[in-house]
Design a protein around this motif. Structure first.
Motif, mmCIF file in Angstrom:
data_model
loop_
_atom_site.group_PDB
_atom_site.id
_atom_site.type_symbol
_atom_site.label_atom_id
_atom_site.label_comp_id
_atom_site.label_asym_id
_atom_site.label_seq_id
_atom_site.Cartn_x
_atom_site.Cartn_y
_atom_site.Cartn_z
ATOM 1 N N THR A 42 -13.025 -9.632 57.384
ATOM 2 C CA THR A 42 -14.036 -10.391 58.127
ATOM 3 C C THR A 42 -14.895 -9.452 58.966
ATOM 4 N N GLY A 54 -17.254 -7.670 56.737
ATOM 5 C CA GLY A 54 -18.339 -8.561 56.345
ATOM 6 C C GLY A 54 -19.402 -8.671 57.427
ATOM 7 N N CYS A 55 -18.963 -8.765 58.687
ATOM 8 C CA CYS A 55 -19.910 -8.820 59.815
ATOM 9 C C CYS A 55 -20.697 -7.519 59.919
ATOM 10 N N VAL A 61 -21.451 -5.379 57.446
ATOM 11 C CA VAL A 61 -22.426 -5.323 56.353
ATOM 12 C C VAL A 61 -23.578 -6.280 56.617
ATOM 13 N N SER A 62 -23.262 -7.446 57.130
ATOM 14 C CA SER A 62 -24.298 -8.433 57.448
ATOM 15 C C SER A 62 -25.268 -7.876 58.488
ATOM 16 N N ASP A 63 -24.733 -7.261 59.547
ATOM 17 C CA ASP A 63 -25.583 -6.669 60.581
ATOM 18 C C ASP A 63 -26.463 -5.562 60.009
ATOM 19 N N TRP A 90 -27.642 -5.275 56.901
ATOM 20 C CA TRP A 90 -28.684 -5.759 55.992
ATOM 21 C C TRP A 90 -29.671 -6.722 56.649
ATOM 22 N N LEU A 91 -29.312 -7.282 57.809
ATOM 23 C CA LEU A 91 -30.254 -8.161 58.498
ATOM 24 C C LEU A 91 -31.445 -7.390 59.055
ATOM 25 N N GLU A 147 -31.985 -6.113 62.015
ATOM 26 C CA GLU A 147 -32.399 -6.407 63.382
ATOM 27 C C GLU A 147 -32.221 -5.215 64.320
#
Length: 273
Positions: free
Chosen positions: A4, A7-8, A10-12, A14-15, A17
């Motif tokens: 988890t 996943g967070c 990788v998400s950060d 690719w976002l 921001e």
């Protein structure tokens, strides 16, 4: 859990921001599962990578098995054992080797299969060589004699033999580990050999079994570099953007676009194709 947290992370990334993203949360969670990596000392990137892939595989494997079980009717009685060993990690990174072992007395041939996610390649030169030279060295025919003799089932005793590896299943993404840390005269040292590696059209067909029908040509997508010596140093990475095809250098908080020519580095330690 670490999957988890990963996943967070990788998400950060690719976002888009942030200019850069710190993996502190993932490192903290991962360190609880693998205490050896919790200390802020230098660790081997290849060992860390293998542990990360194994950890993610276990997490995704459990999810997949659970989803499969939920889809089955209560009375079906079907087993999920057959798919419990697969995950998105194995689908992307797992390959299969076969070691062909031939007894030199009776000429009997046996095969020993072995799964891999990272291929550790010897560096056969002290100054300059190519990735192809490293592959040739890994897949060359070797002799098994003296203490390395095999116990031949057909001869019924210990015999000299030859062994040769081949790839029977080529992974979608193949990872090469350049064995830069080697023993010499009872001392472990780092090899600073320049290893030339291709950016595209890496052909693995000479090392792939005829029974394998996977794609045999690969293009470079990432490099992990190590600068320093045995007990200290610094890791950086070069990664190719999957859309723009531009290369970027990741050096702690510094993320910079780099020319293709800069990707060939003497510090290369892990190669991703």
């Amino acid at each position: 859990e670490s999957a988890t947290a990963f996943g967070c992370l990788v998400s950060d990334m690719w976002l888009g921001e942030f200019d850069y993203v710190s993996p502190e949360a993932f490192h903290s969670v991962f360190g609880k599962r693998y205490p050896a990596f919790s200390r802020r000392t230098q660790h081997d990137a290849q060992e860390f990578l293998i542990c990360v892939l194994e950890d993610l595989h276990e997490a995704f494997k459990e999810v997949r098995a659970q989803l499969c079980q939920e889809r089955q009717s209560p009375t079906a009685g079907a087993s999920t054992r057959s798919i419990s060993g697969t995950s998105i990690i194995t689908e992307l990174f797992e390959g299969q080797l076969s070691y062909g072992i031939r007894c030199l007395t009776c000429k009997a041939l046996s095969d020993r299969p072995e799964s891999f996610t990272v291929l550790s390649l010897p560096i056969p030169s002290a100054r300059v060589c190519s990735l192809q030279d490293c592959l040739e060295c890994f897949f060359q025919l070797d002799m098994l004699t003296r203490n390395n003799q095999i116990h031949c089932y057909w001869c019924g005793g210990n015999q000299d033999a030859t062994v040769k590896a081949s790839i029977t299943k080529a992974p979608q993404i193949i990872i090469f580990h350049l064995k830069r840390f080697a023993w010499q005269d009872k001392h472990r040292r780092k090899l600073s050999t320049t290893v030339w590696y291709p950016f595209s059209d890496l052909d693995l067909s000479p090392y792939i079994s005829t029974s394998c029908c996977n794609n045999t040509e690969y293009s470079l997508c990432a490099v992990v570099n190590h600068a320093g010596d045995l007990d200290y140093g610094h890791y950086t990475a070069f990664c190719k953007h999957s859309v723009t095809k531009h290369w970027y250098s990741f050096d702690d908080a510094q993320v910079t676009k780099i020319p293709d020519s800069a990707v060939q580095a003497d510090t290369a330690y892990l190669l991703f194709y």
